[in-house]
Design a protein around this motif. Structure first.
Motif, PDB file in Angstrom:
ATOM      1  N   GLN A  40       0.809  -1.216   0.000  1.00 34.60           N
ATOM      2  CA  GLN A  40       0.000   0.000   0.000  1.00 34.60           C
ATOM      3  C   GLN A  40       0.844   1.270   0.000  1.00 34.60           C
ATOM      4  OE1 GLN A  40      -2.932  -0.521  -0.794  1.00 34.60           O
ATOM      5  NE2 GLN A  40      -2.806  -2.713  -0.403  1.00 34.60           N
ATOM      6  N   LEU A  41       2.147   1.143  -0.254  1.00 34.86           N
ATOM      7  CA  LEU A  41       2.996   2.330  -0.291  1.00 34.86           C
ATOM      8  C   LEU A  41       2.577   3.272  -1.414  1.00 34.86           C
ATOM      9  CD1 LEU A  41       6.547   0.864   0.489  1.00 34.86           C
ATOM     10  CD2 LEU A  41       5.041   2.186   1.994  1.00 34.86           C
ATOM     11  N   GLY A  42       2.071   2.716  -2.513  1.00 36.58           N
ATOM     12  CA  GLY A  42       1.582   3.575  -3.603  1.00 36.58           C
ATOM     13  C   GLY A  42       0.429   4.441  -3.147  1.00 36.58           C
ATOM     14  N   TRP A  43      -0.504   3.851  -2.391  1.00 36.81           N
ATOM     15  CA  TRP A  43      -1.626   4.624  -1.846  1.00 36.81           C
ATOM     16  C   TRP A  43      -1.123   5.651  -0.844  1.00 36.81           C
ATOM     17  CZ3 TRP A  43      -3.653   4.499   3.295  1.00 36.81           C
ATOM     18  CH2 TRP A  43      -4.857   5.210   3.458  1.00 36.81           C
ATOM     19  N   LEU A  44      -0.180   5.289  -0.011  1.00 36.17           N
ATOM     20  CA  LEU A  44       0.355   6.223   0.980  1.00 36.17           C
ATOM     21  C   LEU A  44       1.052   7.396   0.302  1.00 36.17           C
ATOM     22  CD1 LEU A  44       1.699   3.607   3.538  1.00 36.17           C
ATOM     23  CD2 LEU A  44      -0.138   5.264   3.959  1.00 36.17           C
ATOM     24  N   ARG A  45       1.773   7.125  -0.765  1.00 40.68           N
ATOM     25  CA  ARG A  45       2.432   8.220  -1.487  1.00 40.68           C
ATOM     26  C   ARG A  45       1.413   9.158  -2.122  1.00 40.68           C
ATOM     27  NH1 ARG A  45       6.235   4.105  -2.930  1.00 40.68           N
ATOM     28  NH2 ARG A  45       5.057   3.659  -4.842  1.00 40.68           N
ATOM     29  N   ARG A  46       0.385   8.586  -2.716  1.00 42.78           N
ATOM     30  CA  ARG A  46      -0.627   9.397  -3.386  1.00 42.78           C
ATOM     31  C   ARG A  46      -1.435  10.243  -2.401  1.00 42.78           C
ATOM     32  NH1 ARG A  46       0.273   5.074  -6.595  1.00 42.78           N
ATOM     33  NH2 ARG A  46      -0.135   5.232  -8.840  1.00 42.78           N
ATOM     34  N   GLU A  48      -0.268  11.351   0.686  1.00 46.80           N
ATOM     35  CA  GLU A  48       0.579  11.960   1.716  1.00 46.80           C
ATOM     36  C   GLU A  48       0.197  13.408   1.980  1.00 46.80           C
ATOM     37  OE1 GLU A  48       5.347  12.377   2.809  1.00 46.80           O
ATOM     38  OE2 GLU A  48       4.728  11.720   0.810  1.00 46.80           O
ATOM     39  N   GLU A  49       0.037  14.190   0.940  1.00 46.63           N
ATOM     40  CA  GLU A  49      -0.287  15.613   1.129  1.00 46.63           C
ATOM     41  C   GLU A  49      -1.672  15.774   1.734  1.00 46.63           C
ATOM     42  OE1 GLU A  49      -1.870  19.455   0.660  1.00 46.63           O
ATOM     43  OE2 GLU A  49      -2.595  17.748  -0.533  1.00 46.63           O
ATOM     44  N   ALA A  50      -2.634  14.975   1.278  1.00 43.76           N
ATOM     45  CA  ALA A  50      -4.004  15.084   1.791  1.00 43.76           C
ATOM     46  C   ALA A  50      -4.061  14.758   3.270  1.00 43.76           C
ATOM     47  CB  ALA A  50      -4.924  14.142   1.013  1.00 43.76           C
ATOM     48  N   ARG A  51      -3.229  13.832   3.726  1.00 42.62           N
ATOM     49  CA  ARG A  51      -3.282  13.428   5.133  1.00 42.62           C
ATOM     50  C   ARG A  51      -2.779  14.512   6.082  1.00 42.62           C
ATOM     51  NH1 ARG A  51       0.185   9.401   5.552  1.00 42.62           N
ATOM     52  NH2 ARG A  51       0.541   8.887   3.350  1.00 42.62           N
ATOM     53  N   THR A  52      -2.043  15.493   5.555  1.00 42.71           N
ATOM     54  CA  THR A  52      -1.603  16.601   6.409  1.00 42.71           C
ATOM     55  C   THR A  52      -2.774  17.472   6.842  1.00 42.71           C
ATOM     56  OG1 THR A  52      -1.183  18.100   4.537  1.00 42.71           O
ATOM     57  CG2 THR A  52       0.627  16.658   5.226  1.00 42.71           C
ATOM     58  N   ARG A  53      -3.912  17.350   6.169  1.00 43.32           N
ATOM     59  CA  ARG A  53      -5.079  18.178   6.495  1.00 43.32           C
ATOM     60  C   ARG A  53      -6.100  17.430   7.350  1.00 43.32           C
ATOM     61  NH1 ARG A  53      -4.453  18.756   0.919  1.00 43.32           N
ATOM     62  NH2 ARG A  53      -6.441  17.698   0.511  1.00 43.32           N
ATOM     63  N   LEU A  54      -5.782  16.217   7.750  1.00 46.22           N
ATOM     64  CA  LEU A  54      -6.730  15.413   8.517  1.00 46.22           C
ATOM     65  C   LEU A  54      -6.562  15.625  10.015  1.00 46.22           C
ATOM     66  CD1 LEU A  54      -6.493  12.027   6.557  1.00 46.22           C
ATOM     67  CD2 LEU A  54      -8.155  13.872   6.275  1.00 46.22           C
ATOM     68  N   ASP A  55      -7.565  15.200  10.767  1.00 41.72           N
ATOM     69  CA  ASP A  55      -7.523  15.252  12.235  1.00 41.72           C
ATOM     70  C   ASP A  55      -6.770  14.011  12.720  1.00 41.72           C
ATOM     71  OD1 ASP A  55      -7.916  15.397  14.934  1.00 41.72           O
ATOM     72  OD2 ASP A  55     -10.109  15.403  14.862  1.00 41.72           O
TER      73      ASP A  55
END
Length: 319
Positions: A40-46, A48-55
């Motif tokens: 799932q590293l491909g999903w994590l890379r895709r 990564e930026e979006a997860r900086t905006r999560l709670d």
């Protein structure tokens, strides 16, 4: 060790289901420890930026160092493919004592981030999960769902051809079936035995378990296992001579053939390639009739997969 005891009737009523909420909850494992989920590293890379905006404080409070998550994040699917909206609605309705009890079963206490009103904490959990879905799952869900659906189709074919016992013993190295007992080797050191008693045993394919997972408590009988076909999910398809294949098939059909190294539906393919659904279906019929694709039905969806002949064509090199 977890053991589920099945009668003959229970064996005949084994079922499969796909749960978006299970995927959300189990994905916290990959977010917490990416190295443990290389597929799932491909999903994590895709994402990564979006997860900086999560709670993230809320999301990370839903998982412990053992990679356990509370049972309210792992509902037993009520249908072959449940809707996230329905699952979140059911989650919002669980009693406060169940919410707190599931957290205590994982952490030993209610995490500080959820102190105070249980209803306020639940709203925060649902809001964080919805954000995770909207930013990190919804754009990729058709692709992920197609892999999960294809796994269920494969298991159903196994049952039809070889029987339930063969299917169960092929799910995971951690799952064994023998004379009415399904045994699951878990990280939990405690032994648990639970009779199915007509309640049904549900198997849930997931992208986010390496071997097998089960509820922490004594909830409805359910086992989550690693879905087949994840290996190339996030890899770009490598075509030896794309220009040559496109010259034979045309650009769109060559792209469709390249994309079908793993099962996918026409809807997903249309989104990925920017082609209308009607056009995709027309191209898929042509490729299937030529023997370059195979197809199978899951519920209302038809899943397509490149055949051996199609793979051989993509591997053709210019002379």
């Amino acid at each position: 060790m977890l053991r589920y005891l099945l009668t003959e009737d229970d064996v005949g009523s084994v079922r499969f289901g796909i749960s978006p909420l299970c995927e959300l909850g189990l994905s916290l494992r990959a977010i917490k420890e990416p190295a443990r989920f290389p597929l799932q590293l491909g999903w994590l890379r895709r994402t990564e930026e979006a997860r900086t905006r999560l709670d993230m404080p809320t999301l990370m409070a839903l998982i412990d160092e053992r990679m356990w998550t509370p049972d309210f994040l792992n509902p037993r699917p009520t249908s072959p493919l449940t809707r996230l909206d329905d699952e979140l609605e059911a989650l919002a309705a669980i009693p406060a004592d169940v919410f707190r009890g599931d957290l205590v079963a994982v952490h030993g206490a209610v995490p500080e981030v959820f102190a105070g009103s249980a209803s306020a904490a639940m709203r925060r959990v649902i809001r964080a999960l919805q954000q995770l879905w909207d930013t990190c799952f919804e754009p990729y869900w058709p692709r992920m769902r197609a892999v999960l659906e294809a796994d269920v189709v494969y298991r159903g074919r196994q049952i039809a051809q070889s029987g339930v016992a063969t299917m169960l013993n092929g799910l995971s190295s951690r799952i064994e079936y023998d004379h009415g007992v399904v045994s699951v080797r878990l990280a939990d050191p405690n032994d648990r035995t639970q009779a199915i008693d007509g309640n049904g045993l549900t198997f849930v394919p997931t992208m986010f378990t390496r071997r097998a997972s089960a509820p922490v408590g004594d909830g409805p009988p359910m086992i989550m296992y690693s879905a087949r076909g994840q290996g190339a999910l996030w890899e770009a398809e490598r075509v030896a001579n794309p220009a040559a294949v496109a010259a034979v098939l045309g650009e769109t059909r060559a792209s469709l053939l390249a994309a079908l190294g793993d099962p996918a539906s026409s809807t997903e393919l249309g989104v990925r390639l920017g082609v209308t659904a009607s056009a995709v279906n027309q191209h898929l019929r042509v490729l299937r009739d030529a023997g370059l694709l195979v197809s199978t039905r899951y519920g209302r969806s038809v899943l397509y997969l490149r055949s051996e002949l199609g793979t051989a064509l993509l591997e053709t090199r210019a002379g």
